[in-house]
Design a protein around this motif. Sequence first.
Motif, mmCIF file in Angstrom:
data_model
loop_
_atom_site.group_PDB
_atom_site.id
_atom_site.type_symbol
_atom_site.label_atom_id
_atom_site.label_comp_id
_atom_site.label_asym_id
_atom_site.label_seq_id
_atom_site.Cartn_x
_atom_site.Cartn_y
_atom_site.Cartn_z
ATOM 1 N N ALA A 31 0.651 -1.376 0.060
ATOM 2 C CA ALA A 31 0.067 0.037 -0.023
ATOM 3 C C ALA A 31 0.874 1.229 -0.048
ATOM 4 C CB ALA A 31 -0.987 0.106 1.539
ATOM 5 N N LEU A 32 0.310 2.247 -0.777
ATOM 6 C CA LEU A 32 1.260 3.524 -0.873
ATOM 7 C C LEU A 32 0.435 4.707 -0.622
ATOM 8 C CD1 LEU A 32 3.440 5.237 -1.507
ATOM 9 C CD2 LEU A 32 2.915 5.247 -4.094
ATOM 10 N N SER A 33 0.530 5.486 0.622
ATOM 11 C CA SER A 33 -0.210 6.555 1.083
ATOM 12 C C SER A 33 0.524 7.932 0.758
ATOM 13 C CB SER A 33 -0.178 6.280 2.457
ATOM 14 O OG SER A 33 -1.268 7.517 3.155
ATOM 15 N N ILE A 34 0.186 8.583 0.092
ATOM 16 C CA ILE A 34 0.889 10.113 -0.231
ATOM 17 C C ILE A 34 0.130 11.315 0.465
ATOM 18 C CG2 ILE A 34 1.496 11.556 -2.130
ATOM 19 C CD1 ILE A 34 1.184 9.085 -4.013
ATOM 20 N N TYR A 35 1.280 12.161 1.056
ATOM 21 C CA TYR A 35 1.036 13.435 1.841
ATOM 22 C C TYR A 35 1.171 14.253 0.519
ATOM 23 C CZ TYR A 35 1.256 17.492 4.508
ATOM 24 O OH TYR A 35 0.927 18.633 4.843
ATOM 25 N N TYR A 36 0.051 15.267 0.390
ATOM 26 C CA TYR A 36 0.366 16.177 -0.634
ATOM 27 C C TYR A 36 -0.187 17.714 -0.108
ATOM 28 C CZ TYR A 36 -4.758 15.077 -0.899
ATOM 29 O OH TYR A 36 -6.219 14.820 -0.583
ATOM 30 N N GLY A 37 -0.045 17.827 1.167
ATOM 31 C CA GLY A 37 -0.072 19.258 1.705
ATOM 32 C C GLY A 37 -1.664 19.254 2.208
ATOM 33 N N LYS A 39 -4.995 19.483 4.459
ATOM 34 C CA LYS A 39 -5.116 20.229 5.921
ATOM 35 C C LYS A 39 -4.933 19.480 7.155
ATOM 36 C CE LYS A 39 -7.664 24.226 3.665
ATOM 37 N NZ LYS A 39 -9.187 24.769 3.639
ATOM 38 N N HIS A 40 -5.277 18.274 7.130
ATOM 39 C CA HIS A 40 -5.239 17.390 8.170
ATOM 40 C C HIS A 40 -4.693 16.152 7.863
ATOM 41 C CE1 HIS A 40 -8.500 14.901 6.535
ATOM 42 N NE2 HIS A 40 -9.290 15.997 6.343
ATOM 43 N N ASP A 41 -4.387 15.210 8.632
ATOM 44 C CA ASP A 41 -3.633 13.781 8.437
ATOM 45 C C ASP A 41 -4.652 12.865 8.726
ATOM 46 O OD1 ASP A 41 -4.029 14.085 11.272
ATOM 47 O OD2 ASP A 41 -1.688 13.535 11.629
ATOM 48 N N LYS A 42 -5.838 13.166 9.025
ATOM 49 C CA LYS A 42 -6.893 12.110 9.310
ATOM 50 C C LYS A 42 -7.047 10.962 8.546
ATOM 51 C CE LYS A 42 -10.021 12.599 12.054
ATOM 52 N NZ LYS A 42 -10.362 12.320 13.512
ATOM 53 N N GLU A 43 -6.830 11.110 6.945
ATOM 54 C CA GLU A 43 -6.842 9.985 6.158
ATOM 55 C C GLU A 43 -5.552 9.200 6.201
ATOM 56 O OE1 GLU A 43 -7.899 11.369 2.273
ATOM 57 O OE2 GLU A 43 -9.759 10.238 2.256
ATOM 58 N N MET A 44 -4.557 10.115 6.573
ATOM 59 C CA MET A 44 -3.069 8.980 6.626
ATOM 60 C C MET A 44 -3.238 8.437 7.640
ATOM 61 S SD MET A 44 -1.124 10.451 3.982
ATOM 62 C CE MET A 44 0.487 10.271 4.448
ATOM 63 N N LYS A 45 -3.758 8.871 8.643
ATOM 64 C CA LYS A 45 -3.829 7.853 10.116
ATOM 65 C C LYS A 45 -4.908 6.813 9.683
ATOM 66 C CE LYS A 45 -1.426 10.467 12.793
ATOM 67 N NZ LYS A 45 -0.002 9.928 13.324
ATOM 68 N N ALA A 46 -6.003 6.912 8.917
ATOM 69 C CA ALA A 46 -6.805 5.937 8.607
ATOM 70 C C ALA A 46 -6.333 4.823 7.597
ATOM 71 C CB ALA A 46 -8.029 6.558 7.927
ATOM 72 N N ALA A 47 -5.231 5.226 6.940
ATOM 73 C CA ALA A 47 -4.457 4.484 6.216
ATOM 74 C C ALA A 47 -3.614 3.465 6.802
ATOM 75 C CB ALA A 47 -3.637 5.176 5.094
ATOM 76 N N ASP A 62 5.974 12.013 0.621
ATOM 77 C CA ASP A 62 5.612 13.157 0.512
ATOM 78 C C ASP A 62 5.753 14.128 -0.384
ATOM 79 O OD1 ASP A 62 5.376 15.878 1.359
ATOM 80 O OD2 ASP A 62 6.540 15.647 3.328
ATOM 81 N N LEU A 63 4.538 14.536 -1.160
ATOM 82 C CA LEU A 63 4.699 15.336 -2.615
ATOM 83 C C LEU A 63 4.195 16.567 -2.169
ATOM 84 C CD1 LEU A 63 3.537 12.385 -4.911
ATOM 85 C CD2 LEU A 63 5.943 13.436 -4.496
ATOM 86 N N ALA A 64 4.255 17.058 -1.160
ATOM 87 C CA ALA A 64 3.528 18.254 -0.736
ATOM 88 C C ALA A 64 4.018 19.720 -1.640
ATOM 89 C CB ALA A 64 3.510 18.853 0.898
ATOM 90 N N LEU A 65 5.493 19.533 -1.505
ATOM 91 C CA LEU A 65 5.980 20.639 -2.464
ATOM 92 C C LEU A 65 5.599 21.044 -3.755
ATOM 93 C CD1 LEU A 65 9.836 20.528 -1.314
ATOM 94 C CD2 LEU A 65 8.066 22.224 -0.669
ATOM 95 N N ILE A 66 5.287 19.947 -4.450
ATOM 96 C CA ILE A 66 4.760 20.064 -5.825
ATOM 97 C C ILE A 66 3.325 21.146 -6.058
ATOM 98 C CG2 ILE A 66 3.836 18.696 -7.808
ATOM 99 C CD1 ILE A 66 5.576 16.427 -7.021
ATOM 100 N N PHE A 67 2.642 20.957 -5.037
ATOM 101 C CA PHE A 67 1.353 21.748 -4.972
ATOM 102 C C PHE A 67 1.533 22.866 -4.073
ATOM 103 C CE2 PHE A 67 0.494 16.960 -5.113
ATOM 104 C CZ PHE A 67 -0.176 16.885 -6.416
ATOM 105 N N ALA A 68 2.660 23.348 -3.827
ATOM 106 C CA ALA A 68 2.766 24.406 -3.066
ATOM 107 C C ALA A 68 2.266 25.780 -3.659
ATOM 108 C CB ALA A 68 4.269 24.763 -2.775
ATOM 109 N N ASP A 69 1.921 25.942 -4.921
ATOM 110 C CA ASP A 69 1.535 27.247 -5.425
ATOM 111 C C ASP A 69 -0.014 26.997 -5.768
ATOM 112 O OD1 ASP A 69 4.024 28.493 -5.220
ATOM 113 O OD2 ASP A 69 4.542 27.578 -7.018
ATOM 114 N N SER A 70 -0.771 25.875 -5.669
ATOM 115 C CA SER A 70 -2.062 25.492 -5.876
ATOM 116 C C SER A 70 -2.786 26.427 -4.876
ATOM 117 C CB SER A 70 -2.194 24.141 -5.886
ATOM 118 O OG SER A 70 -3.465 23.870 -6.120
ATOM 119 N N ASP A 71 -3.913 26.847 -5.517
ATOM 120 C CA ASP A 71 -5.081 27.446 -4.574
ATOM 121 C C ASP A 71 -6.121 26.537 -4.289
ATOM 122 O OD1 ASP A 71 -6.306 27.184 -7.253
ATOM 123 O OD2 ASP A 71 -6.782 29.100 -7.463
ATOM 124 N N CYS A 72 -5.931 25.032 -4.496
ATOM 125 C CA CYS A 72 -6.852 24.100 -4.153
ATOM 126 C C CYS A 72 -7.331 24.228 -2.731
ATOM 127 C CB CYS A 72 -6.273 22.741 -4.271
ATOM 128 S SG CYS A 72 -7.164 21.287 -3.803
#
Length: 225
Positions: A31-37, A39-47, A62-72
């Motif tokens: 299983a591969l769980s990815i952090y992408y920035g 707002k919370h870690d609830k899904e990561m803990k669930a994984a 951890d791929l959060a830096l890739i999305f650093a400029d996103s307004d998502c």
Amino acid sequence: MKALVLFSGGVDSSTCLGIAVDKYGAENVLALSIYYGQKHDKEMKAAERTAAYYGVELRTLDLALIFADSDCTLLSGNGDIPQESYAEQLAKTDGKPVSTYVPFRNGLFLSSAASIALSNGCDVIYYGAHSDDAAGNAYPDCSDEFNKAMDRAVFLGSGQQLHIEAPFVNLTKADVVKKGLELNVPYELTWSCYEGGDKPCGVCGTCRDRIAAFEANGVTDPLML
């Protein structure tokens, strides 16, 4: 055969994990769980909880830096998450994806997963895209057309060693839950809500879809009991 499951800890990916374990055995599933920035870690803990339940190895990336400029709005530091259905949100987007769409997330995740899968002797990548998320262009990287293109790219780019399996891409979220209930997927361990509270908010787009999917199967979402 060995499978890698792209694993967020939500309903769809947990059902994929259940399918993969049922088909290949826990010892042949990664299983591969990815952090992408987010707002919370609830899904990561669930994984973590769900992977432990199945006895499968869990890797994190951890791929959060890739999305650093996103307004998502899913990402830390950005605006409020809409408390509306996806249909209501799409009525305001002029054909563009909803504000919780993370730019090309599934494309990036699947590409990263392909490298890890090949390095670990996996033959297939599973992920939980389904038709409800693709509907109306809410999440275009969940569509059947996108999945076929990514599968082709991964197959060719891996020297025809690896392919992508999206078992729900033409099914609804209610269909996903139906399959999961048949496999006794531990949905009480999962998390889908875009908010990080003690309990799901019940009003964000993913909460609404999750609650409705369980209701369509004649049961109550275990997180809403």
